[in-house]
Design an enzyme around this catalytic site. Structure first.
Site, short mmCIF file in Angstrom:
data_model
loop_
_atom_site.label_atom_id
_atom_site.label_comp_id
_atom_site.label_asym_id
_atom_site.label_seq_id
_atom_site.Cartn_x
_atom_site.Cartn_y
_atom_site.Cartn_z
CG HIS A 231 3.49 2.21 63.56
ND1 HIS A 231 3.85 1.22 64.08
CD2 HIS A 231 4.51 3.13 63.43
CE1 HIS A 231 5.05 0.80 63.94
NE2 HIS A 231 5.64 2.38 63.58
CG HIS A 274 1.44 -7.13 61.77
ND1 HIS A 274 2.60 -7.31 60.91
CD2 HIS A 274 1.96 -6.48 62.92
CE1 HIS A 274 3.53 -6.89 61.51
NE2 HIS A 274 3.02 -6.15 62.58
CG ASP A 327 0.11 -2.23 69.05
OD1 ASP A 327 1.09 -2.07 69.99
OD2 ASP A 327 0.28 -2.18 67.80
#
Ligand code: COA
Length: 386
Positions: A231, A274, A327
């Site tokens: 995450h 994802h 990210d």
């Protein structure tokens, strides 16, 4: 025997677990309360987005001015939290803690000190949400100065009242007023990270809130959930992996040979893939473009980093058809800004606190305990004594 229908997929993938009016995450668009993410990244400030998420509508100029004033007035930390932060110097030196864990503890202590801590009314929760949003950057900033063995920056006020939320965060971490380019990239990253419907940490916060527990407790649990590298921890893990690739290049390898090894080892490439977005994360190209532009003015080392990152992306796309999530560019952008890697995920918290608090309030305003059931796959019943 259970009469329930088993969950069709592991990890609740594709399961609609509730309703929300805060955010919509779809293949085609990411929307915060009706506003599309590119529009917000280009035209709003983090403070405006925070108001949108927490209060529920776009602020008019006077609402925005008082919202900003409230955030600024609440930036300073109580002495108890400052004292605790000072004790963490030895824990960091002994490698028994990391910034996400220290941040989690600080939020928990703030709950012990908050006059509204046990009050779940909408008015009290909005007050608590603003206080948490205001104070988290100060925790991160003071923590970094403790790690660097430097004096805290403006502990009486929690920074400089003339600076925006994003600029003040950077100021608190370094003691230097940031250039506009850095502030802008930080501001946009905070907007991009602010909200993402039922992601793991937000869902965790709603499960906690659903028992009618309190906001600080729900946020503390959410921070623990965000820490994991599947995450929010992926922004740190992505940069650690890029550093590994740079070392591999310096030792005579190529990006392709690094990736071939990773594929052979069936390694998860951090910052890629994802659960919801299968054709790419809407936020990633926005942060990639900003970070890459900033790299041009920060030096050859950072230009090279983005080049290598782009090569990694191309190979992942060509060979695995897996796209970067937000990210991956975040790791490169924050590195280019000179931010220490272990603070990347705490900065994610400084943004996502707004989304979490909006969801905790939404959960409390129309609550039903969240308690699914499990399909039992253990041993059949047998007698203890026979
Ligand atoms: C985000 C993530 C947890 C989503 O997981 P998920 O929805 O369960 O996706 P799956 O694990 O089912 O992935 C489907 C396939 O793609 C592969 N895959 C997904 N992400 C991958 C990655 N980052 N690197 C390598 N392979 C990956 C899986 O191994 C799987 O392959 P298989 O079918 O051969 O087993 C996963 O993509 C991941 O671990 N990414 C890296 C961590 C990360 O960046 N997290 C931040 C998310 S915003």
């Amino acid at each position: 025997m259970s009469t329930a229908t088993p969950s069709p997929t592991a990890g609740l993938a594709g399961v609609i677990a509730g309703q929300t009016s805060i955010c919509s995450v779809e293949q085609g668009a990411l929307i915060y309360r009706g506003f599309e993410i590119h529009d917000l990244a280009e035209n709003a400030s983090f403070e405006e987005v925070a108001h949108l998420l927490l209060v529920g509508h776009k602020a008019n100029p006077s609402e925005l001015a008082s919202f900003k004033d409230e955030l600024i007035a609440n930036r300073a930390l109580p002495p108890v939290v400052i004292d605790y932060l000072k004790t963490t110097a030895s824990m960091f030196a002994d490698n028994t803690t990391v910034p996400m864990d220290v941040l989690r503890t600080c939020v928990s202590i703030l709950g012990n000190l908050d006059a509204d801590s046990q009050d779940n009314s909408p008015e009290a929760e909005l007050r608590k949400a603003k206080r948490l949003t205001a104070k988290i950057p100060t925790i991160i900033g003071h923590m970094q100065t403790v790690i660097d063995n430097k004096p805290l920056v403006a502990p009486e006020t929690g920074g400089d009242a003339k600076l925006s939320h994003a600029a003040n965060l950077l100021y608190l971490m370094t003691g230097e007023k940031p250039e506009d380019k850095l502030t802008h990239t930080m501001d946009v990253s905070l907007i991009l990270y602010a909200e993402h419907d039922y992601n793991a940490s937000t869902f965790a916060s709603r499960v906690i809130a659903g028992t009618l527990s309190d906001m600080h407790g729900a946020v503390t649990g959410a921070i623990a959930a965000l820490k994991g590298p599947l995450h929010g921890g992926a922004n740190e893990a992505a940069m650690d992996m890029l550093k590994e690739i740079l070392e591999h290049l310096d030792a005579g390898g190529t990006v392709q040979s690094f990736m071939d090894n990773a594929f052979t080892e069936k390694r998860k490439l951090m910052g890629f893939g994802h659960r919801v977005y299968k054709n790419g994360d809407h936020r990633a190209p926005i942060l990639h473009a900003l970070g890459k532009a900033m790299a041009q003015s920060r030096g050859e080392e950072f230009v090279r980093l983005f080049k290598v990152g782009e090569e990694v992306q191309q190979i992942m796309d060509d060979q695995k058809n897996i796209k970067p999530n937000v990210d991956f560019p975040c790791g490169m952008a924050y590195y280019t800004m000179g931010i220490p890697v272990p603070q990347y995920t705490p900065i994610f918290v400084a943004s996502r606190i707004t989304g979490w608090c909006a969801h905790i309030m939404e959960q409390h305003q129309n609550n039903r305990l969240i308690r699914p059931i499990a399909e039992y796959v253990g041993p059949p019943e047998s007698k203890w004594n026979g």
